[in-house]
Scaffold this motif. Structure first.
Motif, PDB file in Angstrom:
ATOM      1  N   LEU A   9       0.810  -1.219   0.000  1.00 35.61           N
ATOM      2  CA  LEU A   9       0.000   0.000   0.000  1.00 35.61           C
ATOM      3  C   LEU A   9       0.847   1.276   0.000  1.00 35.61           C
ATOM      4  O   LEU A   9       0.620   2.153  -0.849  1.00 35.61           O
ATOM      5  N   PRO A  10       1.833   1.435   0.895  1.00 38.81           N
ATOM      6  CA  PRO A  10       2.638   2.652   0.827  1.00 38.81           C
ATOM      7  C   PRO A  10       3.393   2.786  -0.498  1.00 38.81           C
ATOM      8  O   PRO A  10       3.482   3.883  -1.060  1.00 38.81           O
ATOM      9  N   GLY A  63       5.899  22.085   3.938  1.00 40.33           N
ATOM     10  CA  GLY A  63       6.999  21.394   4.611  1.00 40.33           C
ATOM     11  C   GLY A  63       6.496  20.412   5.651  1.00 40.33           C
ATOM     12  O   GLY A  63       7.015  19.298   5.766  1.00 40.33           O
ATOM     13  N   GLY A  64       5.494  20.821   6.418  1.00 40.65           N
ATOM     14  CA  GLY A  64       4.922  19.917   7.422  1.00 40.65           C
ATOM     15  C   GLY A  64       4.288  18.687   6.794  1.00 40.65           C
ATOM     16  O   GLY A  64       4.450  17.565   7.290  1.00 40.65           O
ATOM     17  N   VAL A  65       3.569  18.878   5.687  1.00 48.01           N
ATOM     18  CA  VAL A  65       2.958  17.740   4.986  1.00 48.01           C
ATOM     19  C   VAL A  65       4.043  16.814   4.443  1.00 48.01           C
ATOM     20  O   VAL A  65       3.944  15.583   4.564  1.00 48.01           O
ATOM     21  N   ALA A  66       5.099  17.390   3.856  1.00 49.72           N
ATOM     22  CA  ALA A  66       6.195  16.573   3.326  1.00 49.72           C
ATOM     23  C   ALA A  66       6.883  15.783   4.439  1.00 49.72           C
ATOM     24  O   ALA A  66       7.193  14.606   4.270  1.00 49.72           O
ATOM     25  N   GLY A  70       6.892  11.749   4.838  1.00 52.13           N
ATOM     26  CA  GLY A  70       8.194  11.085   4.955  1.00 52.13           C
ATOM     27  C   GLY A  70       8.297  10.213   6.187  1.00 52.13           C
ATOM     28  O   GLY A  70       8.809   9.095   6.128  1.00 52.13           O
ATOM     29  N   VAL A  71       7.798  10.713   7.317  1.00 45.84           N
ATOM     30  CA  VAL A  71       7.830   9.918   8.553  1.00 45.84           C
ATOM     31  C   VAL A  71       6.953   8.681   8.418  1.00 45.84           C
ATOM     32  O   VAL A  71       7.347   7.579   8.834  1.00 45.84           O
ATOM     33  N   LEU A  72       5.770   8.834   7.829  1.00 43.09           N
ATOM     34  CA  LEU A  72       4.886   7.674   7.635  1.00 43.09           C
ATOM     35  C   LEU A  72       5.519   6.632   6.725  1.00 43.09           C
ATOM     36  O   LEU A  72       5.471   5.425   7.017  1.00 43.09           O
ATOM     37  N   LEU A  73       6.132   7.061   5.629  1.00 46.60           N
ATOM     38  CA  LEU A  73       6.803   6.117   4.734  1.00 46.60           C
ATOM     39  C   LEU A  73       8.001   5.458   5.418  1.00 46.60           C
ATOM     40  O   LEU A  73       8.246   4.260   5.246  1.00 46.60           O
ATOM     41  N   ALA A  76       6.628   2.882   7.815  1.00 44.38           N
ATOM     42  CA  ALA A  76       6.132   1.724   7.069  1.00 44.38           C
ATOM     43  C   ALA A  76       7.280   0.831   6.610  1.00 44.38           C
ATOM     44  O   ALA A  76       7.135  -0.390   6.534  1.00 44.38           O
ATOM     45  N   ALA A  77       8.425   1.424   6.351  1.00 46.59           N
ATOM     46  CA  ALA A  77       9.577   0.640   5.913  1.00 46.59           C
ATOM     47  C   ALA A  77      10.316  -0.014   7.072  1.00 46.59           C
ATOM     48  O   ALA A  77      10.846  -1.113   6.935  1.00 46.59           O
ATOM     49  N   VAL A  78      10.337   0.638   8.227  1.00 50.37           N
ATOM     50  CA  VAL A  78      11.176   0.171   9.334  1.00 50.37           C
ATOM     51  C   VAL A  78      10.428  -0.735  10.316  1.00 50.37           C
ATOM     52  O   VAL A  78      10.954  -1.755  10.759  1.00 50.37           O
ATOM     53  N   VAL A  79       9.201  -0.395  10.663  1.00 46.69           N
ATOM     54  CA  VAL A  79       8.460  -1.159  11.660  1.00 46.69           C
ATOM     55  C   VAL A  79       8.029  -2.492  11.049  1.00 46.69           C
ATOM     56  O   VAL A  79       7.403  -2.515   9.993  1.00 46.69           O
TER      57      VAL A  79
END
Length: 172
Positions: A9-10, A63-66, A70-73, A76-79
């Motif tokens: 999904l991501p 910038g906040g949205v970016a 970025g944090v969500l992606l 999703a990759a690390v957890v």
């Protein structure tokens, strides 16, 4: 061997956003090359961006949205996701779905109307329904059948078996 779910999904959402941006830029470039009015005017975008300062609210929001995306992606990759397999030994495993289906079939002993099984690597929870008014010994029978079936898999770490019996109205 522990198999984890893919992060489809991501990756799909990121690819679709990048594809949409690429299509808009490509269509605008083709329209400019053909001498037509583009969907997205370069002059309008450049003029708008040139008029912004680093302290503008639009820049802070973008910038906040970016950063949030970025944090969500990154998360999703690390957890790690939930494991989809239970290890038999160091090199082989069985899918949790296969284990759940096998246990559901094993729980269908005499007197059981339906069985719902939730399984993961640590626990197999079975909820059986019966129409019997008196269920003495049914839970033990189901537990023995489920434990026998789980034992046939010879898992490296056998899961805890939990059985719950729900009764409905009916005759004994």
């Amino acid at each position: 061997m522990i198999r984890r779910p893919r992060r489809v999904l991501p990756a799909l959402l990121t690819a679709l956003v990048l594809l949409a941006v690429s299509v808009v830029v490509a269509v605008s470039a083709i329209q400019l090359a053909l001498g037509e009015t583009p969907w997205l005017s370069y002059d309008a975008v450049a003029g708008r961006l040139h008029g912004l300062t680093w302290s503008a609210r639009e820049v802070a929001v973008a910038g906040g949205v970016a950063v949030a995306i970025g944090v969500l992606l990154f998360l999703a990759a690390v957890v790690p996701g939930r494991a989809r397999t239970a290890a038999l030994d160091d090199r082989t495993a069985v899918s949790v779905r296969g284990l759940r289906n096998a246990v559901r079939l094993a729980a269908q002993v005499d007197g059981v109307e339906s069985a719902v099984v939730k399984a993961n690597r640590r626990r197999v929870k079975t909820v059986v329904r019966t129409r019997r008014a008196v269920v003495g010994g049914l839970g033990d029978t189901v537990r023995a059948a489920v434990e026998d079936r789980v034992g046939q898999f010879a898992l490296a770490r056998p899961p805890q078996v939990v059985v719950r019996v729900k009764t409905g109205r009916g005759t004994p």
